[in-house]
Design a protein around this motif. Structure first.
Motif, PDB file in Angstrom:
ATOM      1  N   SER A  14       0.837  -1.227   0.062  1.00  0.00           N
ATOM      2  CA  SER A  14      -0.180  -0.011  -0.019  1.00  0.00           C
ATOM      3  C   SER A  14       0.842   1.131   0.017  1.00  0.00           C
ATOM      4  CB  SER A  14      -0.923   0.067   1.030  1.00  0.00           C
ATOM      5  OG  SER A  14      -1.859  -0.989   1.136  1.00  0.00           O
ATOM      6  N   GLN A  15       1.936   1.399   0.713  1.00  0.00           N
ATOM      7  CA  GLN A  15       2.780   2.397   0.742  1.00  0.00           C
ATOM      8  C   GLN A  15       3.446   2.905  -0.392  1.00  0.00           C
ATOM      9  OE1 GLN A  15       3.115   4.244   3.650  1.00  0.00           O
ATOM     10  NE2 GLN A  15       1.488   3.077   4.349  1.00  0.00           N
ATOM     11  N   PHE A  16       3.519   1.684  -1.420  1.00  0.00           N
ATOM     12  CA  PHE A  16       4.112   2.122  -2.730  1.00  0.00           C
ATOM     13  C   PHE A  16       3.156   2.212  -3.879  1.00  0.00           C
ATOM     14  CE2 PHE A  16       7.714   0.286  -0.244  1.00  0.00           C
ATOM     15  CZ  PHE A  16       8.546   1.059  -0.380  1.00  0.00           C
ATOM     16  N   LEU A  17       2.363   1.253  -3.991  1.00  0.00           N
ATOM     17  CA  LEU A  17       1.108   1.294  -5.006  1.00  0.00           C
ATOM     18  C   LEU A  17       0.102   2.187  -4.867  1.00  0.00           C
ATOM     19  CD1 LEU A  17       0.809  -2.654  -5.494  1.00  0.00           C
ATOM     20  CD2 LEU A  17       2.159  -0.835  -6.659  1.00  0.00           C
ATOM     21  N   LEU A  18      -0.013   2.785  -3.590  1.00  0.00           N
ATOM     22  CA  LEU A  18      -1.160   3.786  -3.433  1.00  0.00           C
ATOM     23  C   LEU A  18      -0.560   5.102  -4.164  1.00  0.00           C
ATOM     24  CD1 LEU A  18      -3.243   4.695  -0.675  1.00  0.00           C
ATOM     25  CD2 LEU A  18      -2.203   6.491  -1.874  1.00  0.00           C
ATOM     26  N   PRO A  19       0.296   5.581  -3.821  1.00  0.00           N
ATOM     27  CA  PRO A  19       0.855   6.843  -4.657  1.00  0.00           C
ATOM     28  C   PRO A  19       1.315   6.563  -6.243  1.00  0.00           C
ATOM     29  CG  PRO A  19       2.599   6.187  -3.164  1.00  0.00           C
ATOM     30  CD  PRO A  19       1.427   5.302  -2.997  1.00  0.00           C
ATOM     31  N   ALA A  20       1.835   5.498  -6.350  1.00  0.00           N
ATOM     32  CA  ALA A  20       2.201   5.129  -7.717  1.00  0.00           C
ATOM     33  C   ALA A  20       1.116   5.190  -8.681  1.00  0.00           C
ATOM     34  CB  ALA A  20       3.080   4.022  -7.961  1.00  0.00           C
ATOM     35  N   PHE A  21      -0.104   4.456  -8.311  1.00  0.00           N
ATOM     36  CA  PHE A  21      -1.389   4.409  -9.233  1.00  0.00           C
ATOM     37  C   PHE A  21      -2.015   5.702  -9.103  1.00  0.00           C
ATOM     38  CE2 PHE A  21      -1.673  -0.349  -8.415  1.00  0.00           C
ATOM     39  CZ  PHE A  21      -0.857  -0.607  -9.624  1.00  0.00           C
ATOM     40  N   THR A  22      -1.911   6.405  -7.927  1.00  0.00           N
ATOM     41  CA  THR A  22      -2.916   7.788  -7.998  1.00  0.00           C
ATOM     42  C   THR A  22      -2.183   8.767  -8.759  1.00  0.00           C
ATOM     43  OG1 THR A  22      -3.645   7.324  -5.725  1.00  0.00           O
ATOM     44  CG2 THR A  22      -3.645   9.440  -6.437  1.00  0.00           C
ATOM     45  N   LEU A  23      -0.731   8.995  -8.325  1.00  0.00           N
ATOM     46  CA  LEU A  23       0.112   9.889  -9.198  1.00  0.00           C
ATOM     47  C   LEU A  23       0.025   9.559 -10.793  1.00  0.00           C
ATOM     48  CD1 LEU A  23       2.925  10.470  -6.754  1.00  0.00           C
ATOM     49  CD2 LEU A  23       0.862  12.021  -7.153  1.00  0.00           C
ATOM     50  N   GLY A  24       0.170   8.033 -11.132  1.00  0.00           N
ATOM     51  CA  GLY A  24       0.302   7.804 -12.428  1.00  0.00           C
ATOM     52  C   GLY A  24      -1.024   8.140 -13.112  1.00  0.00           C
ATOM     53  N   GLY A  25      -2.295   7.944 -12.281  1.00  0.00           N
ATOM     54  CA  GLY A  25      -3.534   8.231 -12.905  1.00  0.00           C
ATOM     55  C   GLY A  25      -3.795   9.913 -13.148  1.00  0.00           C
ATOM     56  N   GLN A  26      -3.389  10.584 -12.245  1.00  0.00           N
ATOM     57  CA  GLN A  26      -3.074  11.971 -12.268  1.00  0.00           C
ATOM     58  C   GLN A  26      -2.463  12.615 -13.626  1.00  0.00           C
ATOM     59  OE1 GLN A  26      -5.429  14.012 -10.855  1.00  0.00           O
ATOM     60  NE2 GLN A  26      -6.156  12.161  -9.979  1.00  0.00           N
ATOM     61  N   ALA A  28      -1.551  10.791 -16.040  1.00  0.00           N
ATOM     62  CA  ALA A  28      -2.075  10.392 -17.434  1.00  0.00           C
ATOM     63  C   ALA A  28      -3.292  11.394 -17.809  1.00  0.00           C
ATOM     64  CB  ALA A  28      -2.757   8.979 -17.389  1.00  0.00           C
ATOM     65  N   ILE A  29      -4.075  11.898 -16.849  1.00  0.00           N
ATOM     66  CA  ILE A  29      -5.158  12.818 -17.090  1.00  0.00           C
ATOM     67  C   ILE A  29      -4.693  14.176 -17.624  1.00  0.00           C
ATOM     68  CG2 ILE A  29      -7.079  13.976 -15.876  1.00  0.00           C
ATOM     69  CD1 ILE A  29      -7.550  11.477 -14.389  1.00  0.00           C
ATOM     70  N   ALA A  30      -3.487  14.507 -16.972  1.00  0.00           N
ATOM     71  CA  ALA A  30      -2.928  15.711 -17.345  1.00  0.00           C
ATOM     72  C   ALA A  30      -2.236  15.542 -18.567  1.00  0.00           C
ATOM     73  CB  ALA A  30      -1.731  16.222 -16.306  1.00  0.00           C
ATOM     74  N   LEU A  31      -2.024  14.460 -19.100  1.00  0.00           N
ATOM     75  CA  LEU A  31      -1.386  14.172 -20.393  1.00  0.00           C
ATOM     76  C   LEU A  31      -2.516  13.905 -21.535  1.00  0.00           C
ATOM     77  CD1 LEU A  31       1.881  12.148 -19.616  1.00  0.00           C
ATOM     78  CD2 LEU A  31       1.583  14.664 -20.312  1.00  0.00           C
ATOM     79  N   LEU A  36      -6.798   5.997 -19.706  1.00  0.00           N
ATOM     80  CA  LEU A  36      -5.887   5.258 -18.625  1.00  0.00           C
ATOM     81  C   LEU A  36      -5.747   5.785 -17.269  1.00  0.00           C
ATOM     82  CD1 LEU A  36      -3.322   3.506 -18.606  1.00  0.00           C
ATOM     83  CD2 LEU A  36      -1.728   5.259 -19.582  1.00  0.00           C
ATOM     84  N   GLY A  37      -5.957   7.180 -17.140  1.00  0.00           N
ATOM     85  CA  GLY A  37      -6.039   7.741 -15.773  1.00  0.00           C
ATOM     86  C   GLY A  37      -7.056   7.302 -14.958  1.00  0.00           C
ATOM     87  N   LEU A  38      -8.057   7.141 -15.558  1.00  0.00           N
ATOM     88  CA  LEU A  38      -9.356   6.392 -14.678  1.00  0.00           C
ATOM     89  C   LEU A  38      -8.933   4.925 -14.407  1.00  0.00           C
ATOM     90  CD1 LEU A  38     -12.302   7.983 -16.624  1.00  0.00           C
ATOM     91  CD2 LEU A  38     -11.672   8.284 -14.389  1.00  0.00           C
ATOM     92  N   VAL A  39      -8.294   4.301 -15.258  1.00  0.00           N
ATOM     93  CA  VAL A  39      -7.903   2.890 -14.911  1.00  0.00           C
ATOM     94  C   VAL A  39      -6.975   2.913 -13.694  1.00  0.00           C
ATOM     95  CG1 VAL A  39      -6.900   0.832 -15.650  1.00  0.00           C
ATOM     96  CG2 VAL A  39      -8.687   1.911 -17.149  1.00  0.00           C
ATOM     97  N   LEU A  40      -5.797   3.748 -14.055  1.00  0.00           N
ATOM     98  CA  LEU A  40      -4.769   3.660 -12.788  1.00  0.00           C
ATOM     99  C   LEU A  40      -5.355   4.132 -11.586  1.00  0.00           C
ATOM    100  CD1 LEU A  40      -1.882   5.167 -14.873  1.00  0.00           C
ATOM    101  CD2 LEU A  40      -2.160   2.785 -14.130  1.00  0.00           C
ATOM    102  N   ASN A  41      -6.394   5.115 -11.625  1.00  0.00           N
ATOM    103  CA  ASN A  41      -7.131   5.551 -10.424  1.00  0.00           C
ATOM    104  C   ASN A  41      -7.791   4.595  -9.800  1.00  0.00           C
ATOM    105  OD1 ASN A  41      -6.080   8.117  -9.625  1.00  0.00           O
ATOM    106  ND2 ASN A  41      -7.053   8.903 -11.336  1.00  0.00           N
ATOM    107  N   LEU A  42      -8.336   3.530 -10.580  1.00  0.00           N
ATOM    108  CA  LEU A  42      -9.218   2.951 -10.057  1.00  0.00           C
ATOM    109  C   LEU A  42      -8.489   1.685  -9.407  1.00  0.00           C
ATOM    110  CD1 LEU A  42     -12.078   2.096  -9.877  1.00  0.00           C
ATOM    111  CD2 LEU A  42     -12.202   0.525 -11.672  1.00  0.00           C
ATOM    112  N   LEU A  43      -7.143   1.366 -10.059  1.00  0.00           N
ATOM    113  CA  LEU A  43      -6.246   0.305  -9.379  1.00  0.00           C
ATOM    114  C   LEU A  43      -5.968   1.040  -7.933  1.00  0.00           C
ATOM    115  CD1 LEU A  43      -4.199  -0.734 -12.560  1.00  0.00           C
ATOM    116  CD2 LEU A  43      -5.902  -1.985 -11.309  1.00  0.00           C
ATOM    117  N   ALA A  44      -5.664   2.037  -7.818  1.00  0.00           N
ATOM    118  CA  ALA A  44      -5.399   2.638  -6.412  1.00  0.00           C
ATOM    119  C   ALA A  44      -6.257   2.717  -5.609  1.00  0.00           C
ATOM    120  CB  ALA A  44      -4.939   3.945  -6.549  1.00  0.00           C
ATOM    121  N   GLN A  45      -7.663   2.557  -6.027  1.00  0.00           N
ATOM    122  CA  GLN A  45      -8.779   2.582  -4.940  1.00  0.00           C
ATOM    123  C   GLN A  45      -8.827   1.385  -3.759  1.00  0.00           C
ATOM    124  OE1 GLN A  45     -10.763   5.177  -4.368  1.00  0.00           O
ATOM    125  NE2 GLN A  45      -8.951   5.924  -5.818  1.00  0.00           N
ATOM    126  N   PRO A  46      -8.211   0.020  -4.023  1.00  0.00           N
ATOM    127  CA  PRO A  46      -8.430  -0.699  -2.954  1.00  0.00           C
ATOM    128  C   PRO A  46      -7.408  -0.292  -1.748  1.00  0.00           C
ATOM    129  CG  PRO A  46      -8.202  -1.697  -5.131  1.00  0.00           C
ATOM    130  CD  PRO A  46      -8.138  -0.634  -5.308  1.00  0.00           C
TER     131      PRO A  46
END
Length: 84
Positions: A14-26, A28-31, A36-46
């Motif tokens: 959780s310490q590594f994947l939560l920020p990785a997926f959340t920041l990756g999603g953000q 992707a949305i900025a780019l 893809l951003g939504l998928v990455l953010n959904l992966l962060a949700q658990p």
């Protein structure tokens, strides 16, 4: 009931994947790749749900838990909107 070892591993993940997926999603949305951003953010949700549940149990932070649940629902709606 989870063993202490599996709970410890999930905490570390959780310490590594939560920020990785959340920041990756953000990012992707900025780019301008919102799908893809939504998928990455959904992966962060658990991991967000687990962390906010722990915060609720330990410190009574209900607002964080409610926000995470609502954000998860909105993100799932975005996945349905883009992908289905």
């Amino acid at each position: 009931m989870k063993s202490k070892q599996s709970k410890k591993i999930f905490n570390i993940l959780s310490q590594f994947l939560l920020p990785a997926f959340t920041l990756g999603g953000q990012l992707a949305i900025a780019l301008k790749v919102p799908q893809l951003g939504l998928v990455l953010n959904l992966l962060a949700q658990p991991f967000w749900l687990y962390s906010s549940w722990q915060a609720f149990k330990q410190a009574g932070q209900v607002g964080m838990l409610v926000n995470t649940i609502v954000f998860t629902i909105i993100t799932a709606f975005g996945i349905v909107n883009y992908w289905l």
